[in-house]
Design an enzyme around this catalytic site. Structure first.
Site, PDB file in Angstrom:
ATOM      1  N   GLU A 128       0.869  -1.174   0.000  1.00 18.78           N
ATOM      2  CA  GLU A 128       0.000   0.000   0.000  1.00 18.78           C
ATOM      3  C   GLU A 128       0.910   1.230   0.000  1.00 18.78           C
ATOM      4  O   GLU A 128       1.289   1.739   1.030  1.00 18.78           O
ATOM      5  CB  GLU A 128      -0.922  -0.005   1.215  1.00 18.78           C
ATOM      6  CG  GLU A 128      -1.959   1.100   1.168  1.00 18.78           C
ATOM      7  CD  GLU A 128      -2.801   1.166   2.420  1.00 18.78           C
ATOM      8  OE1 GLU A 128      -3.546   2.155   2.567  1.00 18.78           O
ATOM      9  OE2 GLU A 128      -2.716   0.252   3.263  1.00 18.78           O
ATOM     10  N   HIS A 213      -9.675   0.528   0.437  1.00 22.09           N
ATOM     11  CA  HIS A 213     -10.574   1.149   1.425  1.00 22.09           C
ATOM     12  C   HIS A 213     -11.459   2.238   0.808  1.00 22.09           C
ATOM     13  O   HIS A 213     -11.234   3.422   0.934  1.00 22.09           O
ATOM     14  CB  HIS A 213      -9.856   1.620   2.689  1.00 22.09           C
ATOM     15  CG  HIS A 213      -8.567   2.363   2.531  1.00 22.09           C
ATOM     16  ND1 HIS A 213      -8.407   3.429   1.686  1.00 22.09           N
ATOM     17  CD2 HIS A 213      -7.383   2.208   3.168  1.00 22.09           C
ATOM     18  CE1 HIS A 213      -7.181   3.901   1.793  1.00 22.09           C
ATOM     19  NE2 HIS A 213      -6.539   3.166   2.675  1.00 22.09           N
ATOM     20  N   PHE A 248     -16.197   3.719  12.149  1.00 24.58           N
ATOM     21  CA  PHE A 248     -15.405   4.950  12.153  1.00 24.58           C
ATOM     22  C   PHE A 248     -15.041   5.402  10.738  1.00 24.58           C
ATOM     23  O   PHE A 248     -15.065   6.591  10.444  1.00 24.58           O
ATOM     24  CB  PHE A 248     -14.115   4.756  12.957  1.00 24.58           C
ATOM     25  CG  PHE A 248     -14.336   4.338  14.383  1.00 24.58           C
ATOM     26  CD1 PHE A 248     -14.975   5.176  15.278  1.00 24.58           C
ATOM     27  CD2 PHE A 248     -13.917   3.087  14.825  1.00 24.58           C
ATOM     28  CE1 PHE A 248     -15.187   4.790  16.589  1.00 24.58           C
ATOM     29  CE2 PHE A 248     -14.111   2.693  16.135  1.00 24.58           C
ATOM     30  CZ  PHE A 248     -14.755   3.550  17.028  1.00 24.58           C
ATOM     31  N   HIS A 249     -14.680   4.469   9.883  1.00 25.07           N
ATOM     32  CA  HIS A 249     -14.172   4.819   8.564  1.00 25.07           C
ATOM     33  C   HIS A 249     -15.265   5.163   7.555  1.00 25.07           C
ATOM     34  O   HIS A 249     -15.049   6.010   6.683  1.00 25.07           O
ATOM     35  CB  HIS A 249     -13.318   3.671   8.007  1.00 25.07           C
ATOM     36  CG  HIS A 249     -11.937   3.605   8.560  1.00 25.07           C
ATOM     37  ND1 HIS A 249     -11.665   3.082   9.804  1.00 25.07           N
ATOM     38  CD2 HIS A 249     -10.742   4.000   8.045  1.00 25.07           C
ATOM     39  CE1 HIS A 249     -10.357   3.153  10.033  1.00 25.07           C
ATOM     40  NE2 HIS A 249      -9.783   3.702   8.985  1.00 25.07           N
ATOM     41  N   ASP A 271      -8.077  -3.323   7.437  1.00 21.08           N
ATOM     42  CA  ASP A 271      -7.022  -2.301   7.514  1.00 21.08           C
ATOM     43  C   ASP A 271      -6.480  -2.264   8.948  1.00 21.08           C
ATOM     44  O   ASP A 271      -6.166  -1.206   9.490  1.00 21.08           O
ATOM     45  CB  ASP A 271      -7.561  -0.931   7.107  1.00 21.08           C
ATOM     46  CG  ASP A 271      -6.460   0.090   6.840  1.00 21.08           C
ATOM     47  OD1 ASP A 271      -5.297  -0.324   6.612  1.00 21.08           O
ATOM     48  OD2 ASP A 271      -6.747   1.296   6.868  1.00 21.08           O
ATOM     49  N   GLY A 308      -5.317   3.396  10.409  1.00 17.85           N
ATOM     50  CA  GLY A 308      -5.766   2.015  10.367  1.00 17.85           C
ATOM     51  C   GLY A 308      -6.913   1.800  11.334  1.00 17.85           C
ATOM     52  O   GLY A 308      -7.613   2.736  11.736  1.00 17.85           O
TER      53      GLY A 308
END
Length: 391
Positions: A128, A213, A248-249, A271, A308
């Protein structure tokens, strides 16, 4: 040879009741009705547990208190694999974030060595970065973000036996570079990108097949005139995407929307970092020189930037069902079947079919991990009833 009985089987396509999974020499030999079982065959009754394909995490930076970037070794990969089993993850892609060339070369060598002795566990390496757009770097170290040069391009193309996925920003690279990686057998993913719709589409035309993501570290759809990377992903029927379902993401509504559009091309990823599956005493860790704090299950640096996650795959499955509102079938597919297809491993993994590798997870009706099998071997002692492995 033995059979798993008294269970609910999710094959990846649908559910089977009053059936058994026969396992022989590390693979699934057959799915049969319990009435058809040979009485001489060893049986392990599961008391109504769910049996499904083991989870496959396509983006795992670390877990159980360790980070792959911090210690690029087979010992780290072994620790990550052991930690994963408690969350139903039987296979994964160790993910090395933005690093110097020497670290990437070490990661290739270490991953190859681990894979040689641990079949169907680490499925290959995910790089990544560092070939990102610094404007969308997130927590990646800015000093190491750079363009892909000819020497490293040649090196990466020679490692396709172990290098499964490379995440890059297409607007920072020539289409020829992407095409060369794809031709070598590497899955190229779009991520950490400030591309507009047209630049993303040019990357897809060059062979990009995955989105790292989804929603995070990429240009959103701003309005009807600016679809951004997210809009380009939705507009292309070939692109798979990973999504972090940790609360959260990504907002639950956006996960539902992604699933409606992408269907079986949407993959649950964690992640995850050192925080996932770690002792509660762990309150911070180092992420490539950045101090990351663990606060109420969230991983952030001192500026509040997400670093992350602390997510495990089984927690993600529960979140998809209980909060997002997906069916259990769709959530399990996102954790196993879809990731296997995304990286071209569905001939061996990701569903329960005769001939496939017996990497399986056993779940309670409440979606707690009871046990896992890797290459047909139980990873926790079997008893009746079996002991529960808590996350």
């Amino acid at each position: 040879m033995f059979a798993l009985t008294a269970c609910r089987i999710f094959t990846g396509k649908g559910w089977l009741e009053q059936h058994a999974v026969i396992i022989n020499n590390g693979r699934i030999q057959a799915l049969v009705t319990e009435a058809e079982l040979d009485a001489r065959l060893v049986q392990y009754p599961q008391a109504g547990a769910i049996v499904c394909a083991g989870f496959i995490d396509l983006q795992l930076n670390g877990c159980g208190g360790v980070m792959f970037n911090s210690d690029i070794s087979t010992a780290t990969l072994a620790h990550m694999q052991r930690t994963n089993l408690a969350s139903g993850t039987t296979s994964f892609l160790p993910t090395l974030i933005t690093s110097p060339d020497i670290d990437m070369q070490t990661a290739v060598r270490v991953t190859r060595n681990f894979m040689a002795g641990h079949r169907h566990q680490v499925l290959g390496l995910h790089l990544e970065g560092p070939y990102l757009n610094v404007a969308r770097k997130g927590i990646h170290p800015a000093a190491q973000v750079r363009a892909l040069d000819a020497q490293m391009l040649d090196f990466l193309c020679q490692q396709a036996d172990v290098l499964v996925k490379v995440t890059l920003a297409p607007e920072c690279h020539a289409p020829e570079q992407i095409r060369k990686l794809v031709a070598a057998g590497v899955l190229v993913a779009i991520g950490h990108t400030a591309a507009n719709y047209e630049q993303a589409e040019a990357g897809f035309a060059a062979g990009i097949g995955f989105a790292t993501h989804l929603y995070n570290a990429m240009t959103p759809t701003l309005n009807g005139r600016s679809p951004g990377v997210v809009g380009a992903i939705y507009d292309n029927p070939r692109i798979y995407a990973g999504i972090i379902a940790d609360g959260f993401h990504v907002h639950p509504a956006n996960i539902r929307l992604a699933h409606q559009v992408l269907g079986e091309r949407l993959c649950l990823v964690t992640d995850a970092t050192a925080a996932a599956g770690a002792p509660t005493s762990l309150t911070e860790f180092d992420f490539c020189g950045t101090r990351v704090l663990i606060k109420d299950g969230q991983c952030v640096d001192e500026h509040g930037t997400l670093g992350g996650s602390a997510l495990t795959m089984i927690e993600g499955v529960r979140y998809l069902v209980n909060t997002v509102g997906l069916s259990l079938s769709d959530a399990l597919r996102m954790a196993s079947h879809n990731p296997a297809r995304a990286i071209g491993r569905d001939s061996d993994l990701g569903s329960i079919d005769a001939g496939k590798v017996a990497n399986l997870v056993l779940l309670s009706p409440e979606l707690e991990v009871l046990n896992t099998l890797v290459n047909g071997d139980f990873t926790a002692p079997m008893s009746t009833p079996m002991a529960i492995i808590k996350n």
